[in-house]
Enzyme design. Structure first.
Site, PDB file in Angstrom:
ATOM      1  N   GLU A 155     -20.311  37.517 -25.758  1.00 42.10           N
ATOM      2  CA  GLU A 155     -21.392  37.766 -25.882  1.00 42.10           C
ATOM      3  C   GLU A 155     -22.019  36.197 -25.483  1.00 42.10           C
ATOM      4  OE1 GLU A 155     -22.342  38.536 -28.515  1.00 42.10           O
ATOM      5  OE2 GLU A 155     -21.213  39.695 -29.338  1.00 42.10           O
ATOM      6  N   CYS A 178     -20.072  34.784 -37.688  1.00 43.14           N
ATOM      7  CA  CYS A 178     -19.710  35.169 -35.682  1.00 43.14           C
ATOM      8  C   CYS A 178     -20.495  34.061 -34.815  1.00 43.14           C
ATOM      9  CB  CYS A 178     -19.684  36.195 -35.860  1.00 43.14           C
ATOM     10  SG  CYS A 178     -18.263  36.994 -35.933  1.00 43.14           S
ATOM     11  N   HIS A 192     -16.413  39.644 -29.820  1.00 43.60           N
ATOM     12  CA  HIS A 192     -16.135  40.522 -30.450  1.00 43.60           C
ATOM     13  C   HIS A 192     -15.421  41.933 -29.950  1.00 43.60           C
ATOM     14  CE1 HIS A 192     -19.783  38.803 -32.696  1.00 43.60           C
ATOM     15  NE2 HIS A 192     -19.130  39.518 -33.955  1.00 43.60           N
TER      16      HIS A 192
END
Lengths: 204, 204, 204, 204
Positions: free
Chosen positions: C82, C145, C169
């Protein structure tokens, strides 16, 4: 109500080998006035930097009450109202001026991101209420669209302006996916109806 | 040319909790005559067996030159012209009469499958030429749509009729996916335009 | 090299009706030491607030050189590293403590977003070099998250710490999609290999 | 039980610019004997015609009790057990011998299609029971895979043999999608486990 503040809506020129850009085809169909507010339509080049400069100038000159920049998101099925613009530029293909950034900041001293000042969820609800499939989106990508959204929100923040601003991605037009098996599309008039509904929600 | 053989086009009633069926909404918009051929529109129940009986009766009575049955394929983005109907019924949800087959044959003594007698690729090309995203498809599923296509082709084969027949799946309507994130759609008028183009290709 | 700063890696407990969480299954498989750095593994509840509190405490106590929080992203096919955490919480389903935010900020006075301090593209390249399909991602969603990633980066920024931190993820495990037609998956050992490669890239 | 009839399993050589074919990588991992039945593994060229000739010869020579041909289906996420082979060849890219059919029949005088004689749903259930995401599929495409399945079933039908035969598609390997964002994959050992489970279900 000629005295009402204008609405500024931008669309993009074609890029990536296409002869048309779904965003401008939709923006063109918007009315010239909404609820007494003149609607100013701005056609922008798919260029990092210059697209941002041009919309900043338009914002400074027009002092609009609402700014929505519109871009084309091939592969997406619904109108998407963007929540966030990130201070990062990456490009899989060069922009129309030949620039292909690889991780540079849009504004080196700028914050990492801006949240849209549009009422995103109200815009989505308004589009759906007018029969247009629409979603909120958590990413506008890292290409010219995200950069434009960031530039608008940065200019507004730096100048302490009270403008509801944000970005809407529209799907490809039918003519752009005729032979692209399984690729979703949305006709320009339906995208335009969704943009108009979002504008009205932002004016409330 | 009142003497020209009719065209038979069917659509389905709503099912699966929907209040509308994209196939009938598109079929309703077709003209009542095409190139001198009267267009007969038939609304069918989403029922194994009965939908097949009804279209067989219509074929026997009307002696059409072309038969296209139309169904709704949620999740598909383009109009799809089906190539093949398989002699098998399986249902994830019961049909509108409560029947939920689990692997039975449509016609126990029938062949394993029939290829459409429509010129499938010409139909796809005609729809695209009229601006409608379209593809050929190798499976019509195993639900009522596939059964209907099989029944039509079986009846034509058994009776040695010279009829161009097949099946077209249309995507969901915008109103069916308003809040279904990422689900593709096609307005009824665009689906109707694609069906009309396919019919014209089949008449040639 | 007991003197080397530790690496902190977190995973999540099951949620959403699942009996397992792909993130913890992968984190569990990591070695206990990498290049002389002890690897500290932290199991976190799927709860807004508390998951952030717990990782903040661990960061303050361990003073790690690298922190990677890992979460499960059902529907994604590749490991995704991310780029950005947004100061916003929205939940389609309540978290494991029953909290279901609807647009609140994570830290009301915090900045709109943080970019990961991990070398995101180097982490992606390292995972691929080890045979693990991986991509950078521009959104970690708006659920627990994203909140966890934001909390980590906010704590590091507020305390002026020099820690490479970010979020990865992982896809569902095979056992989570056995009957979910078309849903992608990745075995835990492959996800673990990708996380390890990213950690090594972050240590460089 | 050297007297038990053999099992015949085929995989394909690489094609389409790939250096590996997921089907053969999985087939290679199968045991050489299952429940007393010798497992014969056959590597086939990605060629219309010749692949069919070679498997026909192997069937005639070995008289296997079960035949499963395995192919690679890029883009699919799960092992898929095919229900039907259609008497039609169409190719988006030429096969490895340079042949690119455009709608020809496989066997001009053959029936439109054959249903697999494998117990398709039992094979799917067996793979899932062994932890392998699997589905039944209603189309094996129109390329070399479908042609091979048709040729096997046609030969069995014409020779009145009692053989359980069918086709299984496996997803790409991880190494084939490392940089193909969002493309699903399955490691060879998991695909092999699913094929073995299907074989065992077919032996029952």
């Amino acid at each position: 109500m000629g005295a009402a503040a204008p609405i500024l809506v931008s669309g993009f020129e074609p890029f990536g080998g296409e002869v048309v850009n779904a965003s401008w085809e939709a923006v063109k169909l918007l009315p010239d006035e909404m609820d007494g507010h003149p609607v100013q339509k701005l056609l922008l080049p798919v260029e990092f930097g210059r697209s941002g400069d041009l919309i900043e100038e338009a914002v400074a000159e027009l002092r609009p009450s609402v700014v929505i920049a519109v871009g084309e998101a091939g592969g997406r099925a619904h109108l998407s109202v963007e929540r966030v613009a990130v201070n990062l530029m990456r490009a899989r293909i060069a922009d129309n001026a030949g620039f292909q950034p690889d991780g540079e900041a849009i504004i080196p001293e700028g914050p990492d991101a801006y949240l849209a000042t549009l009422p995103v969820d109200a815009c989505v609800a308004a589009a759906r209420a007018d029969g247009v499939p629409a979603d909120a989106s958590e990413t506008a990508g890292l290409y010219v669209c995200n950069q434009l959204m960031y530039r608008i929100l940065h200019a507004i923040a730096c100048n302490n302006m009270h403008i509801r601003a944000g970005f809407i991605h529209v799907p490809h037009l039918p003519c752009q996916v005729l032979e692209k098996q399984g690729k979703p599309f949305c006709p320009a008039d339906i995208s335009a109806r969704g943009i108009a509904a979002a504008l009205r929600a932002a004016l409330c």
